[in-house]
Write an enzyme that holds these catalytic residues in place. Structure first.
Site, PDB file in Angstrom:
ATOM      1  N   THR A 117      -2.792   7.427   3.128  1.00 47.28           N
ATOM      2  CA  THR A 117      -2.262   6.081   2.942  1.00 47.28           C
ATOM      3  C   THR A 117      -2.137   5.718   1.463  1.00 47.28           C
ATOM      4  O   THR A 117      -2.931   6.183   0.627  1.00 47.28           O
ATOM      5  CB  THR A 117      -3.187   5.047   3.620  1.00 47.28           C
ATOM      6  N   TYR A 141     -11.087   1.193   4.502  1.00 47.90           N
ATOM      7  CA  TYR A 141     -10.002   2.008   5.062  1.00 47.90           C
ATOM      8  C   TYR A 141      -9.458   2.962   4.009  1.00 47.90           C
ATOM      9  O   TYR A 141      -9.382   4.177   4.215  1.00 47.90           O
ATOM     10  CB  TYR A 141      -8.887   1.100   5.591  1.00 47.90           C
TER      11      TYR A 141
END
Length: 337
Positions: A117, A141
């Site tokens: 990501t 995350y």
């Protein structure tokens, strides 16, 4: 020989499985169906319901299906949730990948594609952001994904495993044929929320932060159509099969749209208005994130087909209307029964 896709019944995973099958690949899927849907998979791709951290399951699937490459999607992806429950993200993302890599090494897998990501960059100093930019994630995350990248790099160096790390920017849209799309309840993706509001399933859409130093005060994002991202995975697999070295690649289009611009695009596509409510900034949100895409365009045989915000919004809306009508039909059937 087969390709193992973990999390292959999920949003991005299912689109990639279809892209691989359509390209003639033999694909096998492991998914615990916590956020995935078995009906999104093509019939030719066998599904094993279970956890990618289950080393016995993974080893059995690799052995039984002659797996020679792994594409790893399985994990948790909601930034605000990771702020509330960081340990769950280190378990689901980092620890699961550690178990998966352990089996991959044991079974001699030497090609691995990892779903990472742009959140690993944090608030970038340079925009568009290159792959060489400092990695300073602002959320568990992003940290969990960065930890996995480091682990993958170390394992690959020790065991000769070539890999591609794909750092996604903002994935959006749905299959142009409306075979699958984002169907997870409570999704936090901006375009998903906007099309839910456009179809009357939400009373409003919240915009978190309107005081950023951007042209309209809202955050800016680089959206990539999920079908184009799926093709990037297929191209990454071909890249590794060609004997090319390990590489980290940004997956975006290299252009940014603000949150408010994105909402207006959905309004234009659906021809309807819906309420917008302004709220304070959220912890962990990044102000501006646009990909430098020169590396992926130079390294992979990949040409985006849906690089247009209104096209992405149209496909997302088409999918959401299909889901909405199916739910209404199910409710009517339940009442009549």
């Amino acid at each position: 020989m087969s390709v193992l896709v973990t999390g292959g019944a999920g949003y991005i995973g299912s689109h990639t499985v279809h892209a691989l099958v359509e390209a003639g690949e033999n694909v096998v899927v492991i998914d615990n169906l916590s956020t995935g849907f078995s009906q999104f998979l093509p019939e030719s791709a066998p599904l094993f319901i279970g956890d990618a951290a289950d080393e016995n399951l993974v080893e059995g699937v690799i052995s039984a299906h002659g797996v020679e490459s792994i594409i790893h999607f399985a994990g948790s992806v909601v930034v605000p949730e990771s702020m509330r429950d960081p340990l769950a993200y280190y378990r689901n993302n980092t620890m699961t990948t550690r178990s998966l890599l352990n089996v991959a090494v044991k079974c001699g897998i030497n090609r691995f594609i990892f779903s990472s990501t742009a959140a690993v960059y944090g608030n970038p100093e340079q925009v568009p952001v290159p792959e060489s930019a400092p990695t300073r994630p602002l959320s568990p995350y992003g940290s969990s994904k960065l930890m996995t990248e480091i682990m993958l790099h170390d394992v690959a160096s020790a065991h000769g495993m070539n890999h591609v790390v794909l750092r996604y920017f903002n994935v959006a849209g749905a299959d142009p044929q409306a075979r699958m799309g984002l169907a997870t309840a409570g999704a936090t993706h901006l375009l998903k929320i906007a099309v839910e509001a456009a179809t009357g399933q939400r009373a409003k859409i919240d915009v978190f932060g309107t005081d950023y130093p951007t042209p309209d005060g809202s955050c800016i994002r680089d959206f990539i159509h999920v079908s184009d991202l799926a093709q990037a995975h297929r191209s990454a697999l071909s890249y590794l099969r060609g004997g090319s070295p390990s590489v980290t690649l940004n997956c975006g289009y290299g252009r940014g749209y603000s949150v408010l611009e994105t909402i207006e695009a959905v309004r234009r596509v659906c021809g309807r208005n819906f309420a917008v409510q302004y709220a304070p900034r959220r912890p962990g949100d990044i102000m501006t994130m646009i990909a430098d895409t020169s590396r992926i365009r130079g390294v992979l045989d990949w040409t985006p087909r849906y690089d247009d915000l209104e096209t992405i919004a149209r496909h997302a809306l088409q999918w959401e209307e299909k889901l909405f009508h199916e739910r209404q039909a199910d409710q009517q059937h339940a009442v009549s029964a």
